[in-house]
Write a protein that holds these residues in place. Structure first.
Motif, PDB file in Angstrom:
ATOM      1  N   MET A 187      65.152  -2.507  52.359  1.00 20.70           N
ATOM      2  CA  MET A 187      65.733  -2.628  51.019  1.00 20.70           C
ATOM      3  C   MET A 187      66.200  -4.061  50.797  1.00 20.70           C
ATOM      4  O   MET A 187      66.932  -4.622  51.621  1.00 20.70           O
ATOM      5  CB  MET A 187      66.915  -1.668  50.871  1.00 20.70           C
ATOM      6  N   ILE A 188      65.759  -4.636  49.699  1.00 19.63           N
ATOM      7  CA  ILE A 188      66.173  -5.988  49.310  1.00 19.63           C
ATOM      8  C   ILE A 188      66.835  -5.895  47.942  1.00 19.63           C
ATOM      9  O   ILE A 188      66.269  -5.317  47.013  1.00 19.63           O
ATOM     10  CB  ILE A 188      64.969  -6.942  49.243  1.00 19.63           C
ATOM     11  N   ILE A 189      68.043  -6.443  47.842  1.00 25.15           N
ATOM     12  CA  ILE A 189      68.741  -6.473  46.558  1.00 25.15           C
ATOM     13  C   ILE A 189      69.050  -7.932  46.222  1.00 25.15           C
ATOM     14  O   ILE A 189      69.651  -8.652  47.035  1.00 25.15           O
ATOM     15  CB  ILE A 189      70.039  -5.649  46.581  1.00 25.15           C
ATOM     16  N   VAL A 190      68.623  -8.347  45.058  1.00 25.90           N
ATOM     17  CA  VAL A 190      68.832  -9.717  44.582  1.00 25.90           C
ATOM     18  C   VAL A 190      69.645  -9.666  43.297  1.00 25.90           C
ATOM     19  O   VAL A 190      69.481  -8.760  42.479  1.00 25.90           O
ATOM     20  CB  VAL A 190      67.472 -10.402  44.308  1.00 25.90           C
ATOM     21  N   ARG A 191      70.541 -10.623  43.134  1.00 20.90           N
ATOM     22  CA  ARG A 191      71.215 -10.766  41.846  1.00 20.90           C
ATOM     23  C   ARG A 191      70.900 -12.141  41.271  1.00 20.90           C
ATOM     24  O   ARG A 191      70.815 -13.136  41.998  1.00 20.90           O
ATOM     25  CB  ARG A 191      72.722 -10.558  41.966  1.00 20.90           C
ATOM     26  N   SER A 192      70.709 -12.168  39.961  1.00 27.31           N
ATOM     27  CA  SER A 192      70.306 -13.395  39.278  1.00 27.31           C
ATOM     28  C   SER A 192      71.228 -13.592  38.079  1.00 27.31           C
ATOM     29  O   SER A 192      71.328 -12.702  37.227  1.00 27.31           O
ATOM     30  CB  SER A 192      68.849 -13.267  38.838  1.00 27.31           C
ATOM     31  N   VAL A 246      64.262  -3.933  45.586  1.00 27.13           N
ATOM     32  CA  VAL A 246      62.872  -3.707  45.980  1.00 27.13           C
ATOM     33  C   VAL A 246      62.863  -3.020  47.336  1.00 27.13           C
ATOM     34  O   VAL A 246      63.567  -3.447  48.272  1.00 27.13           O
ATOM     35  CB  VAL A 246      62.089  -5.038  46.045  1.00 27.13           C
ATOM     36  N   ASN A 247      62.071  -1.972  47.440  1.00 33.60           N
ATOM     37  CA  ASN A 247      61.998  -1.227  48.697  1.00 33.60           C
ATOM     38  C   ASN A 247      60.600  -0.636  48.846  1.00 33.60           C
ATOM     39  O   ASN A 247      59.976  -0.249  47.853  1.00 33.60           O
ATOM     40  CB  ASN A 247      63.034  -0.103  48.704  1.00 33.60           C
ATOM     41  N   GLN A 293      62.267 -13.693  43.466  1.00 38.50           N
ATOM     42  CA  GLN A 293      63.027 -13.888  44.708  1.00 38.50           C
ATOM     43  C   GLN A 293      62.938 -12.651  45.598  1.00 38.50           C
ATOM     44  O   GLN A 293      62.713 -12.744  46.810  1.00 38.50           O
ATOM     45  CB  GLN A 293      64.491 -14.194  44.372  1.00 38.50           C
ATOM     46  N   ALA A 294      63.099 -11.475  44.997  1.00 37.61           N
ATOM     47  CA  ALA A 294      63.045 -10.225  45.763  1.00 37.61           C
ATOM     48  C   ALA A 294      61.657 -10.007  46.365  1.00 37.61           C
ATOM     49  O   ALA A 294      61.533  -9.601  47.538  1.00 37.61           O
ATOM     50  CB  ALA A 294      63.437  -9.056  44.868  1.00 37.61           C
ATOM     51  N   LEU A 295      60.623 -10.281  45.585  1.00 39.52           N
ATOM     52  CA  LEU A 295      59.261 -10.067  46.087  1.00 39.52           C
ATOM     53  C   LEU A 295      58.902 -11.067  47.184  1.00 39.52           C
ATOM     54  O   LEU A 295      58.202 -10.718  48.144  1.00 39.52           O
ATOM     55  CB  LEU A 295      58.263 -10.150  44.937  1.00 39.52           C
ATOM     56  N   ARG A 342      58.560 -11.926  53.164  1.00 41.28           N
ATOM     57  CA  ARG A 342      59.154 -12.812  54.184  1.00 41.28           C
ATOM     58  C   ARG A 342      58.813 -14.271  53.918  1.00 41.28           C
ATOM     59  O   ARG A 342      58.485 -15.044  54.828  1.00 41.28           O
ATOM     60  CB  ARG A 342      58.693 -12.391  55.592  1.00 41.28           C
ATOM     61  N   GLU A 343      58.928 -14.647  52.661  1.00 40.10           N
ATOM     62  CA  GLU A 343      58.661 -16.020  52.249  1.00 40.10           C
ATOM     63  C   GLU A 343      59.934 -16.636  51.655  1.00 40.10           C
ATOM     64  O   GLU A 343      60.718 -15.940  51.012  1.00 40.10           O
ATOM     65  CB  GLU A 343      57.549 -16.056  51.196  1.00 40.10           C
TER      66      GLU A 343
END
Length: 327
Positions: A1-6, A43-44, A111-113, A118-119
């Motif tokens: 699970m990736i959580i990004v805030r913008s 994103v998961n 950013q999340a993608l 892993r970039e």
């Protein structure tokens, strides 16, 4: 699970001079501030063999090409992410309120993608990629401010060069003046939401056609933006408030129909009658938030509350687009 805030943003000067149709011929300049209101993207990897999206709508599709949301579709195409995926989007402030939510969303999604792949990208690369999707791929009439301030954060000056280069630096403002600026800027929701597209289409088309009136108006806006930078860096916040008022009165009188209406004009005048030293509509116009600078917050708040306006209290964000969870 990736959580990004913008972060979303408020423009402090020069708004509208970040469209390529203008700055490629004349150069652009903007002072912009990221704020602590965000678009969140989670994103998961999905357990189901589908791509599942939750934003203002819900989508569940088998293939990327079937996705209705244009930005999500093109971002997945660009980064070659085709596998089963869950993407959830939540925003502190609704779309269409003049705070750059589209650019913030695109920047945060990318950013999340990239984290999913892993970039690691620089903030400038992230902003450029977001602009590429919105402007070049989808053909939207947009400037470069929203993607850059969302990615970078802070209270930042941007110079848009005629050769396409973009340089940025933090506003050189003292800590006390910065704290006072943050404390004395009040934002009130007008009750109107709108897309900036119709206003920006007109501005963009007229700039491309080298419409003399539009170009002269944008030249004035850019000059007021430069003066705003000088006032803020000198700690002259009352001068900045006066310049913000000049910006709004010039823009509403000389730009495009639909930028304001009688109700918004009455609300703006109400603010001035209750000790606002200057203000404007945030964003391209037509609705969203009225932003005022005042040294008498209680009086202005009372006047706005009495006519039913909701205040949204904000602070500046100095992180930009960031990953808040990665499990």
């Amino acid at each position: 699970m990736i959580i990004v805030r913008s972060p979303l943003r408020i423009t402090l000067g020069g708004g509208g001079t970040d469209l390529p149709s203008y700055y490629h011929d004349h150069g652009g300049f903007i002072v912009s501030a990221a704020i602590n209101k965000y678009v969140y993207i989670a994103v998961n990897e999905s357990f189901r063999p589908t791509i599942n999206l939750k934003y203002s709508k819900i989508e569940s599709v088998d293939k990327v090409d079937q996705i209705e949301h244009p930005v999500i579709r093109e971002a997945l195409r660009l980064l070659h992410v085709f596998g089963p995926l869950d993407i959830n989007v939540i925003s502190d402030i609704p779309h269409g309120t003049g705070m750059g939510s589209s650019g913030s969303f695109t920047t945060g999604l990318l950013q999340a993608l990239h984290m999913y792949r892993r970039e690691v990208l620089t903030k400038e690369q992230l902003a450029e990629e977001a602009f590429y999707i919105e402007h070049d791929v989808l053909g939207q009439h947009c400037g470069r401010q929203d993607q850059y301030i969302s990615a970078i954060g802070g209270v930042t000056c941007f110079i848009f060069g005629q050769n396409g280069t973009i340089t940025h630096a933090p506003l050189r403002i003292g800590q006390e003046a910065l704290a006072n600026l943050e404390d004395h800027l009040l934002l009130f929701f007008t009750g109107y939401t709108r897309t900036a597209a119709s206003i920006l289409v007109d501005q963009d088309t007229r700039s491309q056609n080298r419409d003399t009136v539009m170009i002269e108006n944008l030249n004035v806006i850019k000059e007021l933006g430069l003066q705003s930078q000088d006032a803020l860096e000198a700690g002259n916040l009352r001068t900045f408030a006066s310049l913000m008022h000049k910006h709004w009165t010039h823009k509403r009188s000389n730009f495009i129909s639909g930028m304001t209406n009688d109700h918004i004009d009455k609300l703006y005048q109400l603010g001035l009658d209750n000790d606002a030293l200057g203000g404007k509509l945030v964003g391209a116009g037509g609705g969203g938030f009225l932003m005022f600078y005042t040294e008498n917050k209680a009086k202005l708040r009372r006047a706005m509350y009495e006519v039913g306006l909701r205040e949204v209290r904000v602070r500046f964000d100095f992180e930009g687009t960031s990953v808040v969870a990665h499990t």
